[in-house]
Design a protein around this motif. Structure first.
Motif, mmCIF file in Angstrom:
data_model
loop_
_atom_site.group_PDB
_atom_site.id
_atom_site.type_symbol
_atom_site.label_atom_id
_atom_site.label_comp_id
_atom_site.label_asym_id
_atom_site.label_seq_id
_atom_site.Cartn_x
_atom_site.Cartn_y
_atom_site.Cartn_z
ATOM 1 N N ALA A 92 -7.659 6.176 -29.215
ATOM 2 C CA ALA A 92 -8.772 5.462 -29.632
ATOM 3 C C ALA A 92 -8.347 4.082 -29.682
ATOM 4 N N VAL A 110 -12.785 6.064 -26.787
ATOM 5 C CA VAL A 110 -12.135 7.368 -27.196
ATOM 6 C C VAL A 110 -11.890 7.824 -25.773
ATOM 7 N N TYR A 164 -9.760 11.487 -24.150
ATOM 8 C CA TYR A 164 -8.949 12.708 -24.517
ATOM 9 C C TYR A 164 -8.713 13.406 -23.397
ATOM 10 N N VAL A 191 -10.169 9.446 -35.766
ATOM 11 C CA VAL A 191 -11.051 9.654 -34.897
ATOM 12 C C VAL A 191 -10.272 11.302 -34.608
#
Length: 245
Positions: free
Chosen positions: A138, A148, A150, A227
């Motif tokens: 983040a 963000v 991932y 987050v």
């Protein structure tokens, strides 16, 4: 009057001094959720236990505490200044949708979407998972833009929820009425704001951007950004957190 002023400060705009970047690594980071209320006489010991985690090794690296203050005890004499009905809904969704139960209570600990009742029998700290959970990053800019990212090699395509929370620390609240009358309650890891947005993992990757509203920073207070990615059944995939610069 002091209570009204505090509420105004909390939900005004927070100023971020410089860019904050936090990374999880690929091992599971566990959420430790506490559902609590300033109107509940049983909650101060749980709040105190959570506060002590500020000094525990592994904070933000292997575990992240979150204190969700609920509203359903406000009627017994004291309105919790941190309480939010969305927190009530989150706790009730755990009970009804995840555990197939029909009741909620405070204090309640939830670890990785499961009730953690061992706290009441004196177990000092939950056993944490150490499995692969993907890499979560983040980045919060000075202009409140949150990015963000991932990556999870085990999940190719999946609809998920991106959860964003701003946590507040170092609160000492003088309780004037209710079950905790005349006590000064200490609070840390308080969820001041929780945002939940739908997103999708595509080809093992998720890229998500959001503009955060600022909160006005109080003197001598610390704040953190958290987050986490979860599926639609609240199962947490990975989390990341750290103090805001």
């Amino acid at each position: 009057m002091k209570i009204v002023l505090l509420i105004f400060i909390l939900f005004s705009n927070i100023l971020f001094a410089k860019e904050t970047v936090i990374k999880s690594g690929d091992k599971k980071v566990t959420l430790i959720e506490l559902y609590t209320s300033q109107g509940c006489s049983s909650c101060p010991p749980a709040d105190k236990w959570l506060s002590q985690l500020k000094n525990k090794d592994g904070l933000f690296k292997t575990f992240i505490p979150l204190a969700f203050h609920v509203t359903y005890w406000d009627f017994i004499g004291w309105k919790d200044i941190f309480a939010n009905s969305l927190n009530d809904n989150r706790q009730r969704n755990y009970s009804s949708k995840v555990w197939k139960k029909n009741s909620v209570y405070t204090p309640q600990f939830i670890v990785d979407t499961k009730e953690y009742r061992q706290w009441f029998s004196g177990q000092p700290f939950p056993k944490l998972q150490n499995n692969y959970a993907g890499n979560l990053e983040a980045k919060l800019s000075e202009n409140k833009n949150l990015e963000v990212k991932y990556n999870n090699k085990n999940i190719k395509n999946k609809k998920v929820l991106v959860n964003i929370a701003i946590l507040g620390f170092d609160y000492n609240i003088d309780i004037k009425r209710g079950e905790n009358k005349s006590r000064v309650l200490e609070h840390d890891f308080v969820v001041l704001k929780h945002i939940q947005k739908y997103a999708a993992i595509k080809n093992h990757n998720l890229d998500f951007k959001n503009k955060l509203y600022q909160l006005k920073k109080e003197p001598n207070k610390k704040y953190a950004l958290v987050v986490w990615i979860s599926d639609e059944n609240y199962n947490q995939l990975q989390a990341v957190g750290g103090y805001i610069n």
